[in-house]
Design a protein around this motif. Structure first.
Motif, PDB file in Angstrom:
ATOM      1  N   UNK A 145     -18.808   1.574  -1.148  1.00 13.08           N
ATOM      2  CA  UNK A 145     -17.592   2.359  -0.945  1.00 13.08           C
ATOM      3  C   UNK A 145     -17.192   2.322   0.529  1.00 13.08           C
ATOM      4  N   UNK A 146     -18.155   2.422   1.411  1.00 12.87           N
ATOM      5  CA  UNK A 146     -17.887   2.387   2.852  1.00 12.87           C
ATOM      6  C   UNK A 146     -17.222   1.069   3.258  1.00 12.87           C
ATOM      7  N   UNK A 147     -17.769  -0.050   2.815  1.00 17.44           N
ATOM      8  CA  UNK A 147     -17.197  -1.353   3.155  1.00 17.44           C
ATOM      9  C   UNK A 147     -15.834  -1.564   2.501  1.00 17.44           C
ATOM     10  N   UNK A 148     -15.690  -1.082   1.268  1.00 19.37           N
ATOM     11  CA  UNK A 148     -14.412  -1.227   0.565  1.00 19.37           C
ATOM     12  C   UNK A 148     -13.312  -0.434   1.274  1.00 19.37           C
ATOM     13  N   UNK A 149     -13.603   0.786   1.673  1.00 17.46           N
ATOM     14  CA  UNK A 149     -12.607   1.585   2.385  1.00 17.46           C
ATOM     15  C   UNK A 149     -12.263   0.925   3.714  1.00 17.46           C
ATOM     16  N   UNK A 150     -13.242   0.367   4.378  1.00 16.95           N
ATOM     17  CA  UNK A 150     -12.984  -0.343   5.634  1.00 16.95           C
ATOM     18  C   UNK A 150     -12.014  -1.510   5.407  1.00 16.95           C
ATOM     19  N   UNK A 201     -10.633  -0.148  -6.158  1.00 20.93           N
ATOM     20  CA  UNK A 201     -11.493  -0.299  -7.334  1.00 20.93           C
ATOM     21  C   UNK A 201     -11.973  -1.737  -7.496  1.00 20.93           C
ATOM     22  N   UNK A 202     -11.100  -2.695  -7.254  1.00 21.30           N
ATOM     23  CA  UNK A 202     -11.480  -4.099  -7.358  1.00 21.30           C
ATOM     24  C   UNK A 202     -12.564  -4.449  -6.334  1.00 21.30           C
ATOM     25  N   UNK A 238       0.804  -1.216   0.000  1.00 20.36           N
ATOM     26  CA  UNK A 238       0.000   0.000   0.000  1.00 20.36           C
ATOM     27  C   UNK A 238       0.840   1.270   0.000  1.00 20.36           C
ATOM     28  N   UNK A 239       2.155   1.146   0.046  1.00 22.95           N
ATOM     29  CA  UNK A 239       3.019   2.313  -0.144  1.00 22.95           C
ATOM     30  C   UNK A 239       2.918   2.810  -1.578  1.00 22.95           C
ATOM     31  N   UNK A 240       2.513   1.925  -2.471  1.00 20.58           N
ATOM     32  CA  UNK A 240       2.315   2.257  -3.881  1.00 20.58           C
ATOM     33  C   UNK A 240       0.864   2.724  -4.053  1.00 20.58           C
ATOM     34  N   UNK A 241       0.689   4.009  -4.350  1.00 20.53           N
ATOM     35  CA  UNK A 241      -0.655   4.583  -4.465  1.00 20.53           C
ATOM     36  C   UNK A 241      -1.472   3.887  -5.549  1.00 20.53           C
ATOM     37  N   UNK A 242      -0.827   3.494  -6.630  1.00 22.14           N
ATOM     38  CA  UNK A 242      -1.535   2.802  -7.711  1.00 22.14           C
ATOM     39  C   UNK A 242      -2.071   1.455  -7.226  1.00 22.14           C
ATOM     40  N   UNK A 243      -1.305   0.742  -6.429  1.00 27.38           N
ATOM     41  CA  UNK A 243      -1.755  -0.535  -5.876  1.00 27.38           C
ATOM     42  C   UNK A 243      -2.984  -0.312  -4.991  1.00 27.38           C
ATOM     43  N   UNK A 244      -2.915   0.686  -4.121  1.00 28.95           N
ATOM     44  CA  UNK A 244      -4.031   0.989  -3.231  1.00 28.95           C
ATOM     45  C   UNK A 244      -5.277   1.358  -4.033  1.00 28.95           C
TER      46      UNK A 244
END
Length: 105
Positions: A37-42, A27-28, A16-22
């Motif tokens: 979105x709420x559950x994904x961010x969690x 998105x996946x 997750x240091x790689x912003x593109x990976x995060x």
């Protein structure tokens, strides 16, 4: 998320240091796993670490912990701002009729 060995969690958190990976991870979760979105961010916070996410988002560790444990809900506006700030993604809301059919010209 299933329980995993600590070293796997460390390797995942490091990615997750790689912003593109995060960004792609989030998105996946939304597009392929069909999480809100709420559950994904969690889920991203759990994979990334509370400390790292709190630092990137400008939220306190306490606020972040309360969010993933569902003791606190974040408003749609807050989720949208965090999505932009942390992942550099724009959130769009669309509404379509359930009988919407695409017509070829």
């Amino acid at each position: 998320m299933a329980n995993r060995h600590g070293s796997y969690n460390e390797v995942l958190a490091e990615k997750f240091n790689d912003k593109e990976y995060a960004r792609e991870f989030l998105l996946n979760l939304v597009n392929e796993e069909e999480l809100s979105l709420e559950d994904a961010i969690s889920e991203v916070i759990k994979a990334m670490s509370l400390t790292k996410f709190a630092k990137l988002s400008g939220q306190s560790i306490s606020q972040t912990s309360d969010f993933i444990s569902k003791r606190q809900r974040w408003s749609s506006d807050k989720l949208i701002k965090i999505t932009k700030k942390v992942f550099d993604l724009q959130v769009k809301l669309t509404i379509e009729s359930s009988d919407y059919k695409s017509k070829a010209s």
